[in-house]
Design a protein around this motif. Structure first.
Motif, PDB file in Angstrom:
ATOM      1  N   LEU A   1       1.218  -0.845  -0.141  1.00  0.00           N
ATOM      2  CA  LEU A   1      -0.140   0.192   0.124  1.00  0.00           C
ATOM      3  C   LEU A   1       0.609   1.539   0.273  1.00  0.00           C
ATOM      4  O   LEU A   1       1.809   1.342   0.809  1.00  0.00           O
ATOM      5  N   TYR A   2       0.519   2.091  -0.943  1.00  0.00           N
ATOM      6  CA  TYR A   2       1.739   3.447  -1.406  1.00  0.00           C
ATOM      7  C   TYR A   2       0.747   4.927  -1.279  1.00  0.00           C
ATOM      8  O   TYR A   2      -0.423   4.688  -1.248  1.00  0.00           O
ATOM      9  N   ARG A   3       1.368   5.875  -0.274  1.00  0.00           N
ATOM     10  CA  ARG A   3       0.020   7.340  -0.642  1.00  0.00           C
ATOM     11  C   ARG A   3       1.053   7.960  -1.620  1.00  0.00           C
ATOM     12  O   ARG A   3       2.131   8.169  -0.829  1.00  0.00           O
ATOM     13  N   TYR A   4       0.419   8.731  -2.387  1.00  0.00           N
ATOM     14  CA  TYR A   4       0.783  10.426  -2.826  1.00  0.00           C
ATOM     15  C   TYR A   4       0.553  10.689  -2.447  1.00  0.00           C
ATOM     16  O   TYR A   4      -0.827  11.031  -2.282  1.00  0.00           O
ATOM     17  N   GLU A   5       1.312  11.954  -2.237  1.00  0.00           N
ATOM     18  CA  GLU A   5       0.393  13.130  -1.886  1.00  0.00           C
ATOM     19  C   GLU A   5       0.591  13.932  -2.874  1.00  0.00           C
ATOM     20  O   GLU A   5       1.645  14.072  -3.818  1.00  0.00           O
ATOM     21  N   GLU A   6      -0.017  15.003  -2.829  1.00  0.00           N
ATOM     22  CA  GLU A   6       0.006  16.453  -4.105  1.00  0.00           C
ATOM     23  C   GLU A   6      -0.787  15.692  -5.564  1.00  0.00           C
ATOM     24  O   GLU A   6      -0.535  16.054  -6.303  1.00  0.00           O
ATOM     25  N   VAL A   7      -1.580  14.929  -5.491  1.00  0.00           N
ATOM     26  CA  VAL A   7      -2.115  14.558  -6.558  1.00  0.00           C
ATOM     27  C   VAL A   7      -3.685  14.798  -7.010  1.00  0.00           C
ATOM     28  O   VAL A   7      -4.557  15.371  -5.965  1.00  0.00           O
ATOM     29  N   PRO A   8      -3.314  15.748  -8.061  1.00  0.00           N
ATOM     30  CA  PRO A   8      -4.661  16.918  -8.396  1.00  0.00           C
ATOM     31  C   PRO A   8      -5.370  16.076  -8.761  1.00  0.00           C
ATOM     32  O   PRO A   8      -5.316  15.104  -9.405  1.00  0.00           O
ATOM     33  N   PRO A   9      -6.955  15.880  -8.419  1.00  0.00           N
ATOM     34  CA  PRO A   9      -7.974  15.407  -9.210  1.00  0.00           C
ATOM     35  C   PRO A   9      -7.817  15.021 -11.022  1.00  0.00           C
ATOM     36  O   PRO A   9      -8.550  13.991 -11.051  1.00  0.00           O
ATOM     37  N   ASP A  10      -7.367  15.352 -11.194  1.00  0.00           N
ATOM     38  CA  ASP A  10      -7.194  14.960 -13.072  1.00  0.00           C
ATOM     39  C   ASP A  10      -6.091  14.430 -13.131  1.00  0.00           C
ATOM     40  O   ASP A  10      -7.128  13.592 -14.445  1.00  0.00           O
ATOM     41  N   ALA A  11      -5.421  14.011 -13.164  1.00  0.00           N
ATOM     42  CA  ALA A  11      -4.632  13.175 -12.201  1.00  0.00           C
ATOM     43  C   ALA A  11      -5.585  11.369 -11.897  1.00  0.00           C
ATOM     44  O   ALA A  11      -5.316  11.032 -12.442  1.00  0.00           O
ATOM     45  N   VAL A  12      -6.067  11.746 -10.789  1.00  0.00           N
ATOM     46  CA  VAL A  12      -6.917  10.304 -10.708  1.00  0.00           C
ATOM     47  C   VAL A  12      -8.056   9.905 -11.522  1.00  0.00           C
ATOM     48  O   VAL A  12      -7.694   8.828 -11.935  1.00  0.00           O
ATOM     49  N   GLN A  13      -8.442  10.879 -11.835  1.00  0.00           N
ATOM     50  CA  GLN A  13      -9.388  10.846 -13.162  1.00  0.00           C
ATOM     51  C   GLN A  13      -9.082  10.173 -14.541  1.00  0.00           C
ATOM     52  O   GLN A  13      -9.488   9.978 -14.744  1.00  0.00           O
ATOM     53  N   ALA A  14      -7.747  11.094 -14.677  1.00  0.00           N
ATOM     54  CA  ALA A  14      -7.511  10.432 -15.789  1.00  0.00           C
ATOM     55  C   ALA A  14      -6.719   8.903 -16.025  1.00  0.00           C
ATOM     56  O   ALA A  14      -6.541   7.627 -17.033  1.00  0.00           O
ATOM     57  N   LEU A  15      -6.640   8.690 -14.381  1.00  0.00           N
ATOM     58  CA  LEU A  15      -6.279   7.264 -13.961  1.00  0.00           C
ATOM     59  C   LEU A  15      -7.053   6.024 -14.435  1.00  0.00           C
ATOM     60  O   LEU A  15      -7.593   5.460 -14.631  1.00  0.00           O
ATOM     61  N   LEU A  16      -8.413   6.747 -13.759  1.00  0.00           N
ATOM     62  CA  LEU A  16      -9.652   6.005 -13.620  1.00  0.00           C
ATOM     63  C   LEU A  16      -9.895   5.837 -15.082  1.00  0.00           C
ATOM     64  O   LEU A  16     -10.936   4.494 -15.187  1.00  0.00           O
ATOM     65  N   GLU A  17      -9.873   6.447 -16.035  1.00  0.00           N
ATOM     66  CA  GLU A  17     -10.738   7.079 -17.053  1.00  0.00           C
ATOM     67  C   GLU A  17      -9.658   5.450 -17.595  1.00  0.00           C
ATOM     68  O   GLU A  17      -9.650   5.507 -19.560  1.00  0.00           O
ATOM     69  N   ALA A  18      -8.650   5.652 -17.806  1.00  0.00           N
ATOM     70  CA  ALA A  18      -7.357   4.133 -18.417  1.00  0.00           C
ATOM     71  C   ALA A  18      -7.990   3.336 -19.323  1.00  0.00           C
ATOM     72  O   ALA A  18      -8.755   2.141 -17.739  1.00  0.00           O
ATOM     73  N   ASP A  19      -7.572   2.782 -20.473  1.00  0.00           N
ATOM     74  CA  ASP A  19      -7.912   1.618 -20.795  1.00  0.00           C
ATOM     75  C   ASP A  19      -7.515   0.627 -19.416  1.00  0.00           C
ATOM     76  O   ASP A  19      -7.858  -0.389 -19.379  1.00  0.00           O
TER      77      ASP A  19
END
Length: 57
Positions: free
Chosen positions: A32-50
């Motif tokens: 389990l890793y925690r990443y700080e200062e991750v903007p919402p658009d980066a998370v959205q791009a991850l979730l939408e990735a193929d």
């Protein structure tokens, strides 16, 4: 932080705290890793990735 299971060979679950901009990633290995200062658009791009694993790497 609650994490949601994801469909991926390398990632098991993801959690995101938008207020703190912290992303938690649980890998298939159980690590389990925690990443700080991750903007919402980066998370959205991850979730939408193929491929979540490929996008994350």
């Amino acid at each position: 932080m609650k994490r949601a299971a994801v469909t991926s060979r390398s990632l098991r679950s993801l959690g995101y705290d938008s207020e703190q901009q912290v992303l938690e990633v649980e890998f298939s290995s159980g690590a389990l890793y925690r990443y700080e200062e991750v903007p919402p658009d980066a998370v959205q791009a991850l979730l939408e990735a193929d491929s979540l694993g490929r996008h994350f790497n």
